[in-house]
Each structure stands twice: as structure tokens, then as C-alpha cells.
Write a protein that holds these residues in place. Structure first.
Motif, PDB file in Angstrom:
ATOM      1  N   LYS A 205       0.781  -1.323   0.147  1.00  0.00           N
ATOM      2  CA  LYS A 205       0.008  -0.025  -0.010  1.00  0.00           C
ATOM      3  C   LYS A 205       0.983   1.290   0.116  1.00  0.00           C
ATOM      4  CE  LYS A 205      -4.111   1.073  -0.280  1.00  0.00           C
ATOM      5  NZ  LYS A 205      -4.606   0.696  -1.367  1.00  0.00           N
ATOM      6  N   VAL A 206       1.863   1.201   0.724  1.00  0.00           N
ATOM      7  CA  VAL A 206       2.808   2.510   1.058  1.00  0.00           C
ATOM      8  C   VAL A 206       3.474   2.695  -0.422  1.00  0.00           C
ATOM      9  CG1 VAL A 206       4.887   3.266   2.043  1.00  0.00           C
ATOM     10  CG2 VAL A 206       3.460   2.164   3.252  1.00  0.00           C
ATOM     11  N   GLN A 207       4.096   1.671  -1.106  1.00  0.00           N
ATOM     12  CA  GLN A 207       4.605   1.476  -2.159  1.00  0.00           C
ATOM     13  C   GLN A 207       3.927   2.138  -3.355  1.00  0.00           C
ATOM     14  OE1 GLN A 207       4.462  -0.852  -4.704  1.00  0.00           O
ATOM     15  NE2 GLN A 207       5.852   0.489  -5.922  1.00  0.00           N
ATOM     16  N   GLU A 208       2.587   1.717  -3.362  1.00  0.00           N
ATOM     17  CA  GLU A 208       1.567   1.957  -4.311  1.00  0.00           C
ATOM     18  C   GLU A 208       1.238   3.379  -4.451  1.00  0.00           C
ATOM     19  OE1 GLU A 208      -0.544  -2.195  -5.491  1.00  0.00           O
ATOM     20  OE2 GLU A 208      -1.550  -0.704  -4.542  1.00  0.00           O
ATOM     21  N   ASN A 209       1.122   3.973  -2.981  1.00  0.00           N
ATOM     22  CA  ASN A 209       0.524   5.210  -2.903  1.00  0.00           C
ATOM     23  C   ASN A 209       1.738   6.412  -3.230  1.00  0.00           C
ATOM     24  OD1 ASN A 209      -2.220   5.850  -1.654  1.00  0.00           O
ATOM     25  ND2 ASN A 209      -1.927   4.014  -1.382  1.00  0.00           N
ATOM     26  N   ILE A 210       2.723   5.886  -2.864  1.00  0.00           N
ATOM     27  CA  ILE A 210       3.975   6.895  -3.176  1.00  0.00           C
ATOM     28  C   ILE A 210       4.200   7.051  -4.540  1.00  0.00           C
ATOM     29  CG2 ILE A 210       6.636   7.378  -3.014  1.00  0.00           C
ATOM     30  CD1 ILE A 210       6.432   6.140  -0.219  1.00  0.00           C
ATOM     31  N   SER A 211       4.235   5.690  -5.423  1.00  0.00           N
ATOM     32  CA  SER A 211       4.375   5.884  -6.748  1.00  0.00           C
ATOM     33  C   SER A 211       3.443   6.323  -7.559  1.00  0.00           C
ATOM     34  CB  SER A 211       5.163   4.460  -7.399  1.00  0.00           C
ATOM     35  OG  SER A 211       4.467   3.622  -6.914  1.00  0.00           O
ATOM     36  N   GLY A 212       1.864   6.008  -7.003  1.00  0.00           N
ATOM     37  CA  GLY A 212       1.029   6.350  -7.611  1.00  0.00           C
ATOM     38  C   GLY A 212       0.252   7.767  -6.953  1.00  0.00           C
ATOM     39  N   ILE A 213       1.151   8.634  -6.423  1.00  0.00           N
ATOM     40  CA  ILE A 213       0.535   9.727  -5.529  1.00  0.00           C
ATOM     41  C   ILE A 213      -0.251  10.959  -6.530  1.00  0.00           C
ATOM     42  CG2 ILE A 213       2.768  11.102  -5.719  1.00  0.00           C
ATOM     43  CD1 ILE A 213       0.501  10.834  -2.755  1.00  0.00           C
ATOM     44  N   ARG A 214       0.184  10.925  -7.625  1.00  0.00           N
ATOM     45  CA  ARG A 214      -0.228  12.004  -8.645  1.00  0.00           C
ATOM     46  C   ARG A 214      -1.717  11.475  -9.021  1.00  0.00           C
ATOM     47  NH1 ARG A 214       4.501  13.248 -12.805  1.00  0.00           N
ATOM     48  NH2 ARG A 214       5.882  13.637 -11.579  1.00  0.00           N
ATOM     49  N   VAL A 215      -1.860   9.960  -9.061  1.00  0.00           N
ATOM     50  CA  VAL A 215      -3.359   9.469  -9.693  1.00  0.00           C
ATOM     51  C   VAL A 215      -3.948   9.777  -8.292  1.00  0.00           C
ATOM     52  CG1 VAL A 215      -4.325   7.541 -10.313  1.00  0.00           C
ATOM     53  CG2 VAL A 215      -2.222   8.022 -11.062  1.00  0.00           C
ATOM     54  N   VAL A 216      -3.720   9.381  -7.156  1.00  0.00           N
ATOM     55  CA  VAL A 216      -4.370   9.517  -5.844  1.00  0.00           C
ATOM     56  C   VAL A 216      -4.805  10.703  -5.774  1.00  0.00           C
ATOM     57  CG1 VAL A 216      -4.337   9.178  -3.398  1.00  0.00           C
ATOM     58  CG2 VAL A 216      -3.272   7.596  -4.845  1.00  0.00           C
ATOM     59  N   LYS A 217      -4.043  11.892  -5.865  1.00  0.00           N
ATOM     60  CA  LYS A 217      -4.310  13.243  -5.681  1.00  0.00           C
ATOM     61  C   LYS A 217      -5.343  13.706  -6.764  1.00  0.00           C
ATOM     62  CE  LYS A 217      -0.520  14.863  -2.609  1.00  0.00           C
ATOM     63  NZ  LYS A 217      -1.629  14.770  -1.453  1.00  0.00           N
ATOM     64  N   SER A 218      -5.132  13.425  -7.873  1.00  0.00           N
ATOM     65  CA  SER A 218      -5.803  13.866  -8.981  1.00  0.00           C
ATOM     66  C   SER A 218      -7.219  13.342  -8.858  1.00  0.00           C
ATOM     67  CB  SER A 218      -5.277  13.580 -10.526  1.00  0.00           C
ATOM     68  OG  SER A 218      -5.194  12.318 -10.641  1.00  0.00           O
ATOM     69  N   PHE A 219      -7.564  12.228  -8.266  1.00  0.00           N
ATOM     70  CA  PHE A 219      -8.740  11.721  -8.144  1.00  0.00           C
ATOM     71  C   PHE A 219      -9.552  12.026  -7.056  1.00  0.00           C
ATOM     72  CE2 PHE A 219      -7.710   9.416 -12.027  1.00  0.00           C
ATOM     73  CZ  PHE A 219      -8.764   8.764 -12.605  1.00  0.00           C
ATOM     74  N   ASN A 220      -8.585  12.580  -6.060  1.00  0.00           N
ATOM     75  CA  ASN A 220      -9.282  13.157  -4.746  1.00  0.00           C
ATOM     76  C   ASN A 220      -9.326  11.981  -3.665  1.00  0.00           C
ATOM     77  OD1 ASN A 220      -8.990  16.013  -4.613  1.00  0.00           O
ATOM     78  ND2 ASN A 220     -11.196  16.080  -5.959  1.00  0.00           N
ATOM     79  N   MET A 221      -8.306  11.073  -4.003  1.00  0.00           N
ATOM     80  CA  MET A 221      -8.822   9.636  -3.163  1.00  0.00           C
ATOM     81  C   MET A 221      -7.851   9.908  -1.961  1.00  0.00           C
ATOM     82  SD  MET A 221     -10.947   8.047  -4.441  1.00  0.00           S
ATOM     83  CE  MET A 221     -10.590   6.319  -4.080  1.00  0.00           C
ATOM     84  N   SER A 222      -7.223  10.826  -1.532  1.00  0.00           N
ATOM     85  CA  SER A 222      -6.245  10.697  -0.402  1.00  0.00           C
ATOM     86  C   SER A 222      -6.986  10.363   0.965  1.00  0.00           C
ATOM     87  CB  SER A 222      -5.776  11.987  -0.215  1.00  0.00           C
ATOM     88  OG  SER A 222      -5.241  12.487  -1.338  1.00  0.00           O
ATOM     89  N   ARG A 223      -8.259  10.659   1.387  1.00  0.00           N
ATOM     90  CA  ARG A 223      -8.952  10.177   2.188  1.00  0.00           C
ATOM     91  C   ARG A 223      -9.177   8.835   2.435  1.00  0.00           C
ATOM     92  NH1 ARG A 223     -12.128  14.108   4.957  1.00  0.00           N
ATOM     93  NH2 ARG A 223     -10.608  15.434   6.207  1.00  0.00           N
ATOM     94  N   GLN A 224      -9.841   8.402   1.053  1.00  0.00           N
ATOM     95  CA  GLN A 224     -10.134   6.661   0.862  1.00  0.00           C
ATOM     96  C   GLN A 224      -8.982   6.046   1.185  1.00  0.00           C
ATOM     97  OE1 GLN A 224     -11.403   9.548  -0.625  1.00  0.00           O
ATOM     98  NE2 GLN A 224     -13.280   8.846  -1.524  1.00  0.00           N
ATOM     99  N   GLU A 225      -7.839   6.396   0.575  1.00  0.00           N
ATOM    100  CA  GLU A 225      -6.576   5.698   0.779  1.00  0.00           C
ATOM    101  C   GLU A 225      -5.932   5.709   2.129  1.00  0.00           C
ATOM    102  OE1 GLU A 225      -4.620   3.692  -1.598  1.00  0.00           O
ATOM    103  OE2 GLU A 225      -6.626   4.047  -2.241  1.00  0.00           O
ATOM    104  N   GLU A 226      -6.110   7.050   2.791  1.00  0.00           N
ATOM    105  CA  GLU A 226      -5.798   7.014   4.206  1.00  0.00           C
ATOM    106  C   GLU A 226      -6.792   5.985   5.103  1.00  0.00           C
ATOM    107  OE1 GLU A 226      -5.081  11.435   4.503  1.00  0.00           O
ATOM    108  OE2 GLU A 226      -6.061  10.852   6.444  1.00  0.00           O
ATOM    109  N   SER A 227      -7.927   5.953   4.779  1.00  0.00           N
ATOM    110  CA  SER A 227      -8.770   4.989   5.509  1.00  0.00           C
ATOM    111  C   SER A 227      -8.537   3.387   5.313  1.00  0.00           C
ATOM    112  CB  SER A 227     -10.295   5.154   5.431  1.00  0.00           C
ATOM    113  OG  SER A 227     -10.706   4.827   4.302  1.00  0.00           O
ATOM    114  N   ARG A 228      -8.058   3.421   3.943  1.00  0.00           N
ATOM    115  CA  ARG A 228      -7.689   1.841   3.680  1.00  0.00           C
ATOM    116  C   ARG A 228      -6.208   1.340   4.221  1.00  0.00           C
ATOM    117  NH1 ARG A 228      -8.746   2.716  -2.611  1.00  0.00           N
ATOM    118  NH2 ARG A 228     -11.097   2.657  -2.442  1.00  0.00           N
ATOM    119  N   PHE A 229      -5.553   2.417   4.411  1.00  0.00           N
ATOM    120  CA  PHE A 229      -4.128   2.147   5.234  1.00  0.00           C
ATOM    121  C   PHE A 229      -4.374   1.939   6.504  1.00  0.00           C
ATOM    122  CE2 PHE A 229      -0.109   3.654   6.947  1.00  0.00           C
ATOM    123  CZ  PHE A 229       0.643   2.706   6.264  1.00  0.00           C
ATOM    124  N   LEU A 230      -5.192   3.005   7.190  1.00  0.00           N
ATOM    125  CA  LEU A 230      -5.774   2.626   8.479  1.00  0.00           C
ATOM    126  C   LEU A 230      -6.175   1.380   8.889  1.00  0.00           C
ATOM    127  CD1 LEU A 230      -5.665   4.973  10.886  1.00  0.00           C
ATOM    128  CD2 LEU A 230      -8.117   4.896  10.622  1.00  0.00           C
TER     129      LEU A 230
END
Ligand SMILES: Nc1ncnc2c1ncn2[C@@H]1O[C@H](COP(=O)(O)OP(=O)(O)OP(=O)(O)O)[C@@H](O)[C@H]1O
Length: 587
Positions: A205-230
Motif C-alpha cells: 500500500k505504501v509503495q503503491e501510494n508513493i509511486s501513484g501519488i499523482r493519480v491518488v491526488k488527481s482523483f481526490n482519493m487521499s481520504r479513501q486511501e488513508e482509511s484503507r491504510f488505517l
């Protein structure tokens, strides 16, 4: 039975990782350990002697001698303890190094299929966490275990020689130890594996979120990704807490058994001193020896936990080490390289593991050395799959693809790839200097002039010269970030720098405009004339002048010829070309 034990030993983590390679260190470590444990016998005996002579002693000389002896024994103990730790703990770091290197080297040999099966985060966790757990097993685990075992061999005989009757009562509870150890060890094994698997998912999860940070941000998915990580993190904590229960129980359980022995000792031993059966010195020495047994009892629990963790982690490392490269050719000729760059596909079929459908269906194609060939066709028609087979990134059946008349599976893979400049669709650059990225596949690392030349061919020299540190600029996490088109051109420069006999560009100019694409192709044609050039593209005007255009559809070659011939045929190429030309005009 002996054979079975021998096989078990040879399969054990300790033997495979430590003893097999570092026999001498193991031997010296064990000898120092035996020395420490033998020396350990003396302090209680010296105390016993001192207490027993005290009531009748008037001269202090004997007592001073005994005190001096005690000091000497402690000094020897300290020296041997130091040696023993250096031999075991120090060597465990060498084992860690060996294992990490073997793991990395092995991964480097594996094919694409492996990397589809294992995610990056999972591999990272095996390469770090699991190797760390193996080190703890072969270092502290082995050291503590051997120490505990020697204590068990050395102390009980002395205690028995002091008083067999008292020994019988104090050791009454000991047979419980192996049973408890075995049960708890199995629980630890199961739970530790679950923790490691969870850790792999967190790393992924950490690796995917770091390498795919632009996609996460452009889709406004930071919150959802945070809760998945949590969610994963909470699960990790729960699993660790579950693991902590048996681990925490191990030590106290064994200590408790030993303390019960001390209670029995005080009660029965006290009675024996009053009855004059043993001396007070013997009782004190007895107590010291029993107290010394607390350590191995506790240590056994700790050691079992470390060994169990190491075993579970080694299993996860072995899973990766057991993976074999997909392409294993029977008769590899190590001298057989590529001379001219003639390529022949003979009835090539291919389908991916996960698919029922064939992706390539009976491809027959001959590309002469020095020819300029373009492969075009609708998306998903199999173009990338076909060109990925040439450097064996995707495996080909034996005797289906030939280079200069030799089956590519019979060519040493390093030699094959050294002659092919392959630019894949996905760009990847290292967080190193630009010059190091360009010269990655060559032996002239750090030579700015050499890298400048290839940057020029790839149409990116001027843009690099405008950067503050020019070719010395660092890329990625530690340095500058390039645009998609700039990255594509750097990967082209990197492929050209190896001076290949065959250049393959797999749709790698999609992020540059038509004018830049034209310039790059012209540069390659001019500076690499005589080399075989294969270009996969959707931009048809750029490859109009090529010697051969191959049109693919549904995994088959449906048309082939020059631009003129294909336009005249009014087939698929004509409709693709007309559409592309129209789109360019609209742009
Ligand atoms: N790793 C893979 N696993 C399973 N199927 C795959 C894989 N890679 C590609 N495919 C499938 O194989 C088919 C051919 O893909 P390929 O990438 O070779 O086509 P292409 O002509 O190069 O497409 P494009 O022009 O979009 O790059 C597609 O149906 C694709 O979904």
C-alpha cells in the motif's frame, strides 16, 4: 533415524544460512560458549567453599585467596563471553548480507511473470523484514539457544552431585517444559506468518501510494486511501497483539516453573540443613545453580520464538528463491551473440497465463538486418507482446523466434539483451544523475560527453543543458522531475547508448509532438543506419518512409508492405492512416 535427523539439520535455517558457510566461526563461537558455561560452574562452588569454612576460619588468607579466584574466574568469563558474542552476532550480519545479496541477485534473473505474481511491497517486506528475522534467528537465536542447552548439560549434573535427593524435588516440574514449549512455539509460528503477510500488504500500500501519488491526488482519493491504510494498520496491530500473547507467555511460564523449584528447594533444602543432611554452603550453592537455571528456561522460550520467526521468514524467502526464470533453454551457446540483426518469427503463438484467448496467433515475419520496420494496428492487437518477445521479456516457445538464424532461447540472455536497445512503453528512470541514467547499460558511467551525444540523438540535449546542473542533475525523489515526454526521450537515449544491433521502440513517443517524433526517428535512421529498427506506433505519418509496415489485428498480421503498397490496398492500414491524418489536421 540418524539419516532423518541429518536431513532435518541440513534443511534447518541455522545450517543453511550460518553453519554451512561459516563453519569455523560457528566452531570458535561454540568453543567460547562452552568455556563460558564451564567457567560459570565455579562461582557458586567458590561461594559454597567460603560459607562452609567461615564458621571455623580465623585467618583471612584463605578467604582472600577464594575472593581472588572469584575475580579471575569473572575476568575469564568476560573475555570468553565477548568472543562468543562476536563469533555469533558478528557472523549473523555476514549471513544477513549473503542472504540479501542472494535474494536480490535471484530477483534480477526472474522474468515478467514473477513480477506479476509478487507485488513490489511484498517483495520489499521479504527483502527487509524477513531477512532481518532470519538474522535474529541465526544470531541471537542460535547464541541464546546453544547457551541454554549447555546450561542444561552442565548444571544439572553438578546439582545432582551436591544432593541427589534435593535435585529430584527441585526438578519435579521440569518435564512440563518441552510440552509447553512445543505448544506455544506452534502458536507463534502461525501468528507470526499472519503478521508478516499483513506487513507485506502494508508495504504494498505504501509503495503503491508513493509511486501513484499523482493519480491518488488527481482523483481526490487521499481520504479513501488513508482509511484503507488505517484499516490495514489496525489489522496489523491486532495481529501483533495476538502474536504478543504467546510470546509474552513463554518467558514467564518457564520462569514460573523455575521459581516453583526454588520454593521447593527452600522448604525441603531448609529441612535438610536443619537435619544436618547438607551444609548451609551446599544449600546456598544449590540456590545459585537453580537461579542460574532461570536464564536458560527463559532463554529457551525467547530462543524458540526467534527460531520460529526465522523459520517462518525463511519459508517466505524460499518461496521467492524457488521461483525459476521462465525461459530455460536446453542448449545455450555462451559465445552465440547477434551479428547482423536478422529477425525471424516462425508461426509464433502466445497467450498470457491469465487468459484463455490467444494474443498472438501464428505470426510469420522476417525482418532483414538493417531494415526499418514499423508495427501498427488497433489497441490490444498484440504489437507490444510481439516486440517484448525479442529480448525475451515475454517468453517465446523454442524454435519460434530466430536472430541471425539462431533460436533466441539458445542465446545467452545477457548477450542477447546487450545487442538489443529496447525502449518499453512504460518509462522508468532511476533516482540518479541524468548522465548515469543515459549510460546505465554501458561501461562508461559518469561520462557527460558520451551521454550528451545520445541525448542529442533522442532530441533532449537542449532541455538538459537548460537545467541548473545540466547532465549532473539528479532525477526523481532526490532531484528534478521531468515531463512525460522528457522521460520518454531519456529512455530512448539510454537504449541508444548501448550501441545495439537491434533498436526496438515500443510506442514510446506517445508523449512528444509529431515534429519531435519525426526528428528523433530521423536522428536514429541517420546515426544508426545499418541497425535493425523496429517501431511500434500509433502515429502513422512518422513511419511513412519505413522499409516495411506490418499491420496487426487480433494477434495476426493482416497486412504488410510499404506505405505506398498499403495505401493502394485500401485495407485496414488505409483507414487507420486516414483517421490519424484527419486527427492531426484537427489538432
Ligand atoms: N500482462 C498481461 N497479462 C494478461 N493479458 C495481457 C497482458 N499484457 C497484455 N495483455 C493482453 O494482451 C493483448 C495484447 O496486448 P498488447 O499490449 O500486446 O497489445 P498492443 O497492440 O501493444 O496494444 P496497445 O496499442 O494498446 O499498446 C490485450 O488484449 C491485452 O489485454
Amino acid at each position: 533415524m540418524i539419516q532423518k535427523l541429518r536431513t532435518l539439520y541440513e534443511k534447518s535455517v541455522i545450517y543453511r544460512v550460518f553453519v554451512k558457510k561459516y563453519k569455523r566461526y560457528f566452531l570458535f563461537g561454540t568453543l567460547s560458549l562452552i568455556a563460558v558455561d564451564i567457567i560459570n560452574i565455579f562461582p557458586p562452588l567458590i561461594i559454597k567453599k567460603t560459607i562452609d569454612i567461615l564458621p571455623n576460619e580465623t585467618d583471612l588468607t584463605r578467604i582472600a585467596t577464594l575472593a581472588g579466584l572469584f575475580l579471575l574466574v569473572s575476568l575469564c568469563q568476560g573475555v570468553c563471553r565477548y568472543l562468543w558474542r562476536m563469533f555469533f552476532i558478528g557472523t549473523s550480519f555476514r549471513c544477513d548480507y549473503d542472504l540479501r545479496l542472494a535474494f536480490f541477485e535471484h530477483i534480477e534473473t526472474l522474468s515478467q511473470k514473477f513480477f506479476q505474481k509478487y507485488k513490489t511491497g511484498d517483495l520489499m517486506s521479504r527483502a527487509t523484514n524477513d531477512i532481518g528475522a532470519v538474522r535474529m534467528a541465526v544470531g541471537p537465536g542460535l547464541l541464546i539457544g546453544l547457551d541454554a542447552v549447555f546450561y542444561f548439560f552442565v548444571i544439572p549434573p553438578i546439582i545432582i552431585s551436591l544432593s541427589p535427593r534435593l535435585s529430584f524435588y527441585t526438578f519435579l516440574l521440569m518435564p512440563l517444559t518441552p510440552f509447553i514449549a512445543y505448544t506455544i512455539k506452534n502458536i507463534i509460528d502461525r501468528r507470526f506468518r499472519a503478521v508478516q503477510e499483513n506487513f507485506s500488504r502494508i508495504s504494498e500500500k505504501v509503495q503503491e501510494n508513493i509511486s501513484g501519488i499523482r493519480v491518488v491526488k488527481s482523483f481526490n482519493m487521499s481520504r479513501q486511501e488513508e482509511s484503507r491504510f488505517l484499516g490495514l494498520g489496525t489489522d496489523f496491530v491486532k495481529k501483533n497483539l495476538k502474536l504478543a500473547i504467546p510470546q509474552s507467555l513463554l518467558g514467564p511460564t518457564f520462569e514460573y516453573i523455575t521459581y516453583m523449584g526454588i520454593i521447593i528447594l527452600l522448604f525441603i533444602g531448609g529441612k535438610m540443613v536443619i537435619g544436618g543432611i547438607i551444609t548451609l554452603g551446599t544449600l546456598v550453592a544449590f540456590q545459585r545453580y537453580i537461579a542460574m537455571m532461570v536464564w536458560p528456561m527463559t532463554a529457551i522460550g525467547w530462543c524458540l520464538s526467534l527460531l520460529q520467526r526465522g523459520k517462518a521468514s525463511m519459508k517466505r524467502i524460499d518461496e521467492v528463491l524457488a521461483e525459476r526464470p521462465e525461459i530455460v533453454a536446453a542448449n545455450i551457446d555462451r559465445r552465440q551473440g547477434i551479428s547482423d540483426g536478422n529477425i525471424e518469427f516462425r508461426d509464433v503463438h502466445f497467450r498470457y497465463d491469465s487468459q484463455k484467448e490467444w494474443v498472438l496467433r501464428g505470426i510469420h515475419l522476417t525482418i532483414a538486418a538493417g531494415q526499418r520496420v514499423a508495427i501498427v494496428g488497433p489497441i490490444g492487437s498484440g504489437k507490444s507482446t510481439l516486440v517484448n518477445m525479442i529480448p525475451r521479456i515475454i517468453p517465446a516457445d523454442n524454435r519460434s523466434i530466430f536472430i541471425d538464424g539462431v533460436d533466441i532461447n539458445a542465446i545467452d540472455i545477457k548477450l542477447l539483451r546487450r545487442h538489443i536497445g529496447f525502449v518499453p512503453q512504460d518509462t522508468f528512470l532511476f533516482s540518479e544523475r541524468i548522465t548515469d541514467n543515459i549510460l546505465f547499460g554501458t561501461e562508461t558511467a559518469g561520462d557527460d560527453d558520451a551521454s550528451r551525444q545520445f541525448a542529442r540523438f533522442a532530441g533532449i540535449e537542449n532541455e538538459i543543458e537548460e537545467l541548473p546542473h545540466k547532465f549532473e542533475s539528479y532525477l526523481g525523489e532526490r532531484g528534478i522531475n521531468l515531463s512525460g515526454g522528457q522521460k520518454q526521450r531519456l529512455t530512448i537515449a539510454r537504449a541508444l547508448a548501448v550501441n545495439p544491433s537491434v533498436i526496438i521502440l515500443d510506442d514510446c513517443l506517445s508523449a512528444v509532438d509529431a515534429r519531435v517524433e519525426d526528428t528523433i526517428i530521423k536522428n536514429i535512421l541517420r546515426h544508426f543506419s545499418g541497425k535493425t529498427l523496429i517501431v511500434v506506433t500509433h502515429r502513422l505519418p512518422a513511419i511513412r518512409g519505413f522499409d516495411l509496415l506490418v499491420v496487426m489485428k487480433d494477434g495476426m498480421i493482416v497486412e504488410r508492405g510499404t506505405h505506398k503498397q498499403l495505401i493502394a490496398a485500401h485495407g485496414l492500414y488505409t483507414s487507420l492512416y486516414t483517421k490519424e491524418a484527419l486527427e492531426e489536421r484537427l489538432d
